[in-house]
Design a protein around this motif. Structure first.
Motif, PDB file in Angstrom:
ATOM      1  N   THR A 120       0.837  -1.196   0.000  1.00 16.78           N
ATOM      2  CA  THR A 120       0.000   0.000   0.000  1.00 16.78           C
ATOM      3  C   THR A 120       0.877   1.252   0.000  1.00 16.78           C
ATOM      4  O   THR A 120       2.082   1.190   0.254  1.00 16.78           O
ATOM      5  N   GLN A 121       0.253   2.379  -0.240  1.00 16.20           N
ATOM      6  CA  GLN A 121       0.996   3.636  -0.268  1.00 16.20           C
ATOM      7  C   GLN A 121       1.652   3.931   1.079  1.00 16.20           C
ATOM      8  O   GLN A 121       2.775   4.411   1.126  1.00 16.20           O
ATOM      9  N   SER A 122       0.993   3.593   2.167  1.00 15.34           N
ATOM     10  CA  SER A 122       1.594   3.858   3.479  1.00 15.34           C
ATOM     11  C   SER A 122       2.854   3.012   3.693  1.00 15.34           C
ATOM     12  O   SER A 122       3.812   3.461   4.326  1.00 15.34           O
ATOM     13  N   ILE A 123       2.871   1.811   3.147  1.00 13.80           N
ATOM     14  CA  ILE A 123       4.065   0.966   3.251  1.00 13.80           C
ATOM     15  C   ILE A 123       5.162   1.516   2.346  1.00 13.80           C
ATOM     16  O   ILE A 123       6.329   1.592   2.733  1.00 13.80           O
TER      17      ILE A 123
ATOM     18  N   GLN B 198       7.103   4.306   3.773  1.00  2.35           N
ATOM     19  CA  GLN B 198       8.200   3.895   4.665  1.00  2.35           C
ATOM     20  C   GLN B 198       9.496   3.740   3.868  1.00  2.35           C
ATOM     21  O   GLN B 198      10.573   4.137   4.320  1.00  2.35           O
ATOM     22  N   PHE B 199       9.372   3.144   2.680  1.00  3.69           N
ATOM     23  CA  PHE B 199      10.552   3.009   1.826  1.00  3.69           C
ATOM     24  C   PHE B 199      11.062   4.386   1.401  1.00  3.69           C
ATOM     25  O   PHE B 199      12.269   4.647   1.437  1.00  3.69           O
ATOM     26  N   GLU B 200      10.155   5.288   1.033  1.00  5.12           N
ATOM     27  CA  GLU B 200      10.582   6.625   0.620  1.00  5.12           C
ATOM     28  C   GLU B 200      11.327   7.327   1.761  1.00  5.12           C
ATOM     29  O   GLU B 200      12.362   7.960   1.539  1.00  5.12           O
ATOM     30  N   THR B 201      10.820   7.204   2.962  1.00  5.74           N
ATOM     31  CA  THR B 201      11.477   7.817   4.116  1.00  5.74           C
ATOM     32  C   THR B 201      12.899   7.288   4.274  1.00  5.74           C
ATOM     33  O   THR B 201      13.842   8.045   4.497  1.00  5.74           O
ATOM     34  N   LYS B 202      13.061   5.990   4.129  1.00  9.72           N
ATOM     35  CA  LYS B 202      14.392   5.377   4.267  1.00  9.72           C
ATOM     36  C   LYS B 202      15.308   5.814   3.123  1.00  9.72           C
ATOM     37  O   LYS B 202      16.483   6.131   3.350  1.00  9.72           O
TER      38      LYS B 202
ATOM     39  N   PHE C 187       7.110   2.554  -7.823  1.00 10.09           N
ATOM     40  CA  PHE C 187       6.798   2.612  -6.404  1.00 10.09           C
ATOM     41  C   PHE C 187       6.778   4.023  -5.837  1.00 10.09           C
ATOM     42  O   PHE C 187       5.950   4.352  -4.995  1.00 10.09           O
ATOM     43  N   LEU C 188       7.732   4.849  -6.282  1.00 11.20           N
ATOM     44  CA  LEU C 188       7.835   6.227  -5.799  1.00 11.20           C
ATOM     45  C   LEU C 188       7.928   7.178  -6.974  1.00 11.20           C
ATOM     46  O   LEU C 188       8.258   6.774  -8.083  1.00 11.20           O
ATOM     47  N   ARG C 189       7.714   8.445  -6.683  1.00  9.45           N
ATOM     48  CA  ARG C 189       7.889   9.490  -7.684  1.00  9.45           C
ATOM     49  C   ARG C 189       9.258  10.126  -7.490  1.00  9.45           C
ATOM     50  O   ARG C 189       9.613  10.522  -6.380  1.00  9.45           O
TER      51      ARG C 189
END
Length: 185
Positions: free
Chosen positions: A90-93, A96-100, A129-131
């Motif tokens: 999900t986007q919330s998961i 977490q990857f984007e934060t890391k 997964f991310l922008r």
């Protein structure tokens, strides 16, 4: 000349210009835009880009994020479930990857010597997964020297928008584009 040689020469020309110190973090980001099918050739030319950087009197640091998503996902406590059902990411998961990822890039930028060029390699690996725009905007305030983003995609000079892998709507960003076809004035 090949397209890769032209890109390296355009980068070398950009390095020869005087760096303005009183610019925002976003203006310290350089985008080396190239067609996605040249990714392997660009990676092969990294030593040439590094040599051009050091010859211009700047430190050269390569930060390759190509494997970050795979490493992050494989170490996640629900990795097996994600492999079995990728829609569970999900986007919330993914946040977490984007934060890391952002923390890793910021740490490299903050540890870089003043006046260094940090080359961000593998930004295409975060798609879908991310922008890229979100990641770049999240780290630009930490850029002290220059952040060179090797960007497999397109740049529209009329709207100054970028399209990673030509896959999503473009994002407008104030980064400097390194382009062998543009005037460097």
């Amino acid at each position: 000349m090949s397209r890769i040689s032209d890109l390296v020469d355009a980068y070398r020309a950009e390095l020869s210009l005087t760096w303005k110190d009183k610019v925002s973090g976003g203006e310290r980001v350089w985008m080396l835009v190239y067609p996605p099918d040249l990714e392997r050739q660009i990676r092969h030319s990294l030593p040439n880009l590094g040599l051009a950087t050091t010859q211009a009197g700047h430190n050269w640091i390569v930060l390759d994020v190509s494997d970050d998503f795979g490493h992050w996902l494989s170490s996640h406590r629900h990795a097996r479930a994600f492999y079995e059902e990728p829609s569970d990411l999900t986007q919330s998961i993914l946040d977490q990857f984007e934060t890391k990822l952002v923390a890793r890039i910021r740490q490299t930028l903050q540890a870089a010597p003043a006046g260094a060029v940090v080359s961000l390699v593998g930004i295409g690996s975060i798609y879908p997964f991310l922008r890229a725009s979100s990641v770049i905007k999240s780290v630009d305030s930490a850029v002290a020297g220059r952040l060179l983003v090797l960007f497999p995609g397109l740049h529209d000079p009329e709207t100054h928008s970028f399209r990673l892998l030509d896959a999503r709507d473009g994002f407008n960003y104030r980064a400097r584009v390194i382009d062998p076809l543009k005037d460097l004035t």
